[in-house]
Write an enzyme that holds these catalytic residues in place. Sequence first.
Site, short mmCIF file in Angstrom:
data_model
loop_
_atom_site.label_atom_id
_atom_site.label_comp_id
_atom_site.label_asym_id
_atom_site.label_seq_id
_atom_site.Cartn_x
_atom_site.Cartn_y
_atom_site.Cartn_z
N GLU A 111 29.10 -17.95 10.90
CA GLU A 111 28.13 -18.47 9.92
C GLU A 111 28.34 -17.90 8.51
O GLU A 111 27.40 -17.87 7.71
CB GLU A 111 26.72 -18.16 10.39
CG GLU A 111 26.33 -18.95 11.64
CD GLU A 111 24.83 -19.01 11.81
OE1 GLU A 111 24.25 -20.07 11.53
OE2 GLU A 111 24.24 -17.99 12.22
N HIS A 156 17.61 -13.88 12.40
CA HIS A 156 17.03 -14.70 13.47
C HIS A 156 15.67 -14.10 13.84
O HIS A 156 15.33 -14.02 15.01
CB HIS A 156 17.95 -14.72 14.70
CG HIS A 156 19.33 -15.24 14.41
ND1 HIS A 156 20.42 -14.94 15.20
CD2 HIS A 156 19.80 -16.05 13.43
CE1 HIS A 156 21.51 -15.54 14.70
NE2 HIS A 156 21.16 -16.21 13.63
N HIS A 200 20.92 -13.15 6.29
CA HIS A 200 20.65 -14.20 7.26
C HIS A 200 20.14 -13.53 8.54
O HIS A 200 20.80 -12.65 9.09
CB HIS A 200 21.91 -15.01 7.57
CG HIS A 200 21.71 -15.93 8.74
ND1 HIS A 200 20.72 -16.90 8.77
CD2 HIS A 200 22.34 -16.01 9.95
CE1 HIS A 200 20.78 -17.53 9.94
NE2 HIS A 200 21.73 -17.01 10.67
N HIS A 217 16.21 -21.66 14.49
CA HIS A 217 17.35 -20.76 14.28
C HIS A 217 16.93 -19.45 13.59
O HIS A 217 17.09 -18.38 14.18
CB HIS A 217 18.38 -21.53 13.45
CG HIS A 217 19.64 -20.78 13.14
ND1 HIS A 217 20.80 -21.39 12.69
CD2 HIS A 217 19.93 -19.46 13.17
CE1 HIS A 217 21.74 -20.48 12.50
NE2 HIS A 217 21.24 -19.30 12.78
ZN LIG Z 1 22.34 -17.57 12.56
#
Ligand SMILES: [Zn+2]
Length: 285
Positions: free
Chosen positions: A123, A144, A142, A213
């Site tokens: 990613e 989760h 980023h 996500h």
């Molecule tokens: Zn991710």
Amino acid sequence: MAENRMEDLIGMLKNQRMLATLVLGAFLAVPAFAQAPTSPAASDTSLRAGAQMINDLVTGNHILYGQGVLDGFGHLSARSDKDPNIFLMSRSVAPGLVKASDIMEYDLDGKPVDRRDRGIFSERFIHSAIYKTYPEVKAIVHSHSSAVIPYSVTKTPLRAIFHMSAFLGLGAPVFEIRKFGGDDTNMLVNNQDFGLALAKTLGNSAVVLMRGHGATVVGDSIKQAVFRAVYTQVNAQVESDALKLGEVNFLNAKEAATFVEYQKNQKQVIERPWELWKQTVKNAN
Ligand SMILES: [Zn+2]
């Protein structure tokens, strides 16, 4: 007379102690100056970034793990302070284990500059596309975060519920990958086109939620991105608690904007928690 002699003696001893301190200081100063800085030396010397940036990147990874924003997954990156067309991020490794020697360079299309045999994040395009689209963005997280995900799958907006998360304003936009990749995606932003679509959804916001996500948070520094990632999660927890109690009185647009403006001139709002969080993590440089 006896008193005077005593004073002379004390004066002489003081001078001798000063002399000893000077001699000892001069002796100790040599190895101190000759000592190479330990942390930056552990990183790849070809990296186009300052030693402080690499240190902050490592510390930021550990803080995000320590604060429960990242677990074995997720990443923190920073735009190089030496070349705006390069960003820095670790090889594929759990954030809590990142070391200076894990930091790699990527271009703004997500291509590693010098991959060798190292594993890389699928990613990475979240980062490359956002840096490419928004020159003012200097760092990205980023995550989760499980506290945040409910707001990506329901119609309830994640919006500023208290001043510390004023940057969320009236609500973070939600990226719907199905709109761009149909039913066939594995939910991951694993190519530059998905990354660019995510960047477009982010727009002028500090945070973009990703349906089913997680979330991506941007900042004008590593410290600001880390601060925002932590307080995005805190906001989600507080908002979920408040919603259970009844109708919620959120910050309005003016209040949120005013605090964001105030915070721009209050460096300590970002620095103070960073220094505290830094003390709670083991520096693994
Ligand atoms: Zn991710």
